[in-house]
Every structure is written in C-alpha cells, then in structure tokens.
Scaffold this active site. Structure first.
Site, PDB file in Angstrom:
ATOM      1  N   VAL A  34      44.713  28.458  48.530  1.00 22.46           N
ATOM      2  CA  VAL A  34      43.280  28.689  48.250  1.00 22.46           C
ATOM      3  C   VAL A  34      42.978  30.003  47.701  1.00 22.46           C
ATOM      4  O   VAL A  34      42.350  30.131  46.826  1.00 22.46           O
ATOM      5  CB  VAL A  34      42.503  28.610  49.592  1.00 22.46           C
ATOM      6  CG1 VAL A  34      42.608  29.640  50.516  1.00 22.46           C
ATOM      7  CG2 VAL A  34      41.132  28.473  49.209  1.00 22.46           C
ATOM      8  N   ASP A  35      43.921  31.067  47.871  1.00 15.60           N
ATOM      9  CA  ASP A  35      43.765  32.473  47.252  1.00 15.60           C
ATOM     10  C   ASP A  35      43.831  32.505  45.812  1.00 15.60           C
ATOM     11  O   ASP A  35      43.108  32.841  45.081  1.00 15.60           O
ATOM     12  CB  ASP A  35      44.745  33.420  47.908  1.00 15.60           C
ATOM     13  CG  ASP A  35      44.577  34.687  47.513  1.00 15.60           C
ATOM     14  OD1 ASP A  35      43.541  35.095  47.044  1.00 15.60           O
ATOM     15  OD2 ASP A  35      45.683  35.419  47.738  1.00 15.60           O
ATOM     16  N   TYR A 126      51.232  31.003  55.698  1.00 16.92           N
ATOM     17  CA  TYR A 126      51.493  31.596  56.643  1.00 16.92           C
ATOM     18  C   TYR A 126      51.515  30.743  57.914  1.00 16.92           C
ATOM     19  O   TYR A 126      52.077  31.557  59.043  1.00 16.92           O
ATOM     20  CB  TYR A 126      49.968  32.361  56.915  1.00 16.92           C
ATOM     21  CG  TYR A 126      49.608  33.612  55.919  1.00 16.92           C
ATOM     22  CD1 TYR A 126      50.491  33.729  54.718  1.00 16.92           C
ATOM     23  CD2 TYR A 126      48.949  34.606  56.357  1.00 16.92           C
ATOM     24  CE1 TYR A 126      50.275  34.900  53.920  1.00 16.92           C
ATOM     25  CE2 TYR A 126      48.613  35.658  55.353  1.00 16.92           C
ATOM     26  CZ  TYR A 126      49.241  35.802  54.129  1.00 16.92           C
ATOM     27  OH  TYR A 126      49.286  36.997  53.650  1.00 16.92           O
TER      28      TYR A 126
END
Length: 179
Positions: A34-35, A126
């Site tokens: 998404v970043d 992550y």
C-alpha cells in the site's frame, strides 16, 4: 444511526476522504504494498513532502504518525504511520500497532478531518497476522471514537474479500453494522 465504522473492499488510493493512512516504512520514501501504491498514485509531491519531514525530524518511528498533503489523490491529506514488524507477538507488537492507529486518529482529530481511511497496517511485508491485527485495529478505533467526535467516519479499506469479511465480522461482533 449509521455506524461511524465501515468496511470497504477496494483500492484506498481511489477514496475521496479527508485523510488516507499510509502504512509506511520508517524512511517515508515509499516501498512496496500500500505504501508504494499510495506514493505512485499521489505523484512526486508526496515524496517531496516526505523528504521535507525527514530533513526536519528524521525517520518516522514505529507507532508514530506524520501528515503530508495528498498530492494527486482525492484525499486532503495522507497520514503516514509505521506499524510494527511481527516478531512472534512478544515484542510489544500489539501496543505499537495500537499506538499507530491512535496517533493517526489524533492527527485526524487535530486537523478537524471528518473522514479517514485505514489499510490493514503491518499485515503485508511486516507479517502481522491479519486476524490479530484486525482485532487491534477495530478495538483501538472503536475506543477512540467513543471519546472523540472526529473523525466522524472511519473506513477500514481491505484489499481482498477475505480481509474485508474479517473486519466486518469483528464490527458485527461488537454491535456495529459495517455496511
């Protein structure tokens, strides 16, 4: 009365809300997931704003949040937060994830934003387990909106149907209508 919490399956970069939350890395320079999608959709102005923040205060620490203009996005602003990397659940991951959500909401409230859209923070590279991350997200946001009038509307934006169903089920369990 309609719920202040809603689940949406789709592309967070396409939403017309006051603030879109970016699940950023500490560098704020864009990345994967998404970043990267937010940086690509927002254009170079977003990266320039992130560079300025880095010059002024250094990297964004886990659990913290910073705000920038939204560039080409339909949103007014992007709130960047760094969620925790999953390390088995014994390294304050839940507390740090809660802090990330809360700090985004505090920035939204301080800027008088009426709407905010969250991705599933920390669940991509992550490695935070989706179900556990969703529980932290729903609990933290629900607690916040009982104490604050703003933001009036909070969206959990899920990339896939399975995650959207997970969030919807959690909202239903706590008595919210996620639709």
């Amino acid at each position: 009365m309609t719920s202040r919490l809603q689940v949406i399956q789709g592309d967070i970069t396409q939403l017309s809300v006051d603030a879109i939350v970016n699940a950023a890395n500490a560098s704020l320079m864009g990345g994967g997931g998404v970043d990267g999608a937010i940086h690509r959709a927002a254009g170079p102005a977003l990266l320039d704003a992130c560079k300025l923040i880095r010059q002024q205060q250094g990297e964004c620490q886990t659990g913290h949040a910073v705000i920038t203009p939204a560039g080409k996005l339909s949103a007014k602003a992007v709130i960047h937060t760094v969620g925790p990397v999953w390390r088995g659940g014994e390294h304050q991951e839940a507390e740090l994830l809660e802090e990330a959500y809360r700090n985004c909401l505090l920035l939204a409230e301080a800027n008088h934003f009426r709407s905010i859209a969250f991705p599933a923070i920390s669940t991509g590279v992550y490695g935070y387990p989706r179900a556990q991350a969703a529980e932290v997200a729903v609990r933290t946001v629900s607690d916040f909106i009982t104490r604050y009038a703003l933001p009036e509307q909070v969206y959990f934006v899920c990339y896939d149907e399975e995650t959207a169903r997970l969030y919807a089920r959690l909202l239903t369990q706590q008595g919210d209508d996620p639709a």
